[in-house]
Design an enzyme around this catalytic site. Sequence first.
Site, mmCIF file in Angstrom:
data_model
loop_
_atom_site.group_PDB
_atom_site.id
_atom_site.type_symbol
_atom_site.label_atom_id
_atom_site.label_comp_id
_atom_site.label_asym_id
_atom_site.label_seq_id
_atom_site.Cartn_x
_atom_site.Cartn_y
_atom_site.Cartn_z
ATOM 1 C CG MET A 308 -1.855 1.137 1.565
ATOM 2 S SD MET A 308 -3.029 1.346 0.171
ATOM 3 C CE MET A 308 -4.135 0.132 0.757
ATOM 4 C CG ASP A 311 8.853 3.299 1.047
ATOM 5 O OD1 ASP A 311 9.461 4.169 0.778
ATOM 6 O OD2 ASP A 311 8.957 2.434 1.812
#
Length: 368
Positions: A308, A311
């Site tokens: 999710m 990053d």
Amino acid sequence: MASQLGISRPIKVLVVDDSAFMRKVVSEMLEEADDIEVIDKARNGIDALRKIETDEPDVITLDVEMPKMDGLEFLQKLPELIGKNIPVIMLSSLTTKQSKTTIKALELGAIDFVAKPSGSISLDIDQVKQELIEKVRIAAGAKSKLAKISKTFSRTLKPVKKRVISTKKITAKPSISTRATGLTKLVVIGSSTGGPRALKEVVTLLPEDLDAAVLIVQHMPPGFTTSLAQRLDKLSDIRVKEAAEGDRLEKGLALLAPGDYHMTIENGQVKLNQNPKVHNVRPAVDVTMESIAYDYNSNTVGVILTGMGKDGAEGMKLIRDNGGKTIGQDEETCVVYGMPKVAYEIGGVEVVKPIDRIAEEIVRMVNS
């Protein structure tokens, strides 16, 4: 929120725990969210299997250790006996035994886990509540993909069969100190939700004579990264260890960033720090990738797996902009197509591959 995940009704959750107190606490936390409904509670795996036949939940929260049928056995029996792919969130205490069991549960198909706080749960109840609610929502959104993902991963539940062929005869793994230290190439892998299972699929297929060092950043709290590194090392031909300050990069050695520490590389050595979180996580994939992109430039292979958020996206683009090669996991085999999607959208992904083809692509890029 449920409607944003493609669910027009409240998310139905089954809470499974052998402790009546924990069943009550977990249920109350979840039901504070307007889009979540706890439809039932079960005291062990056997009880849970019976209740699933009556009313199928969208998500299951599952205790690790339970009498009669524990979390691991339940995960194995769920598709066998019920024939359903229901996303599971594990609840694990911060003990070495439970962290090892949790890693195995993630290999068996659990979407994610929530670490129970040490001591009284009331001390960290708000943090645990928000994390649990968020992960239940993510799991509910992934439900429609689980059947296909499970088919892709099905063989990893059996003894691993190597498909990436080494150029050397593989014998016992040598100690780190006996490996050649000449290093020119570096592979950096980042992952989050669904990552432990994806990492198993990739790392266990890398050959022992891989002509590169490997760095792994998985979003995970302290303790669990230790167990993950030990598990990957046991199953892999390359050596895998949790990174420590001063570790040197070496061919055929994978270093996993420890929970709650950013990992950077300076002069071929690991540096760990607890600087502020990046993208609200520590360790962060971007921190590690950005620390090596300029020094290793065209000798770098960046890999971004399921997770999710965003990053690793900037780190992947930086690697590619500096002449390195990059691989993104495809949408169909991602539990959460977040990190690879953002990396692709900003131009950080050169090649897109399903999870079961990423290891051989890493080897091809390293050898090219």
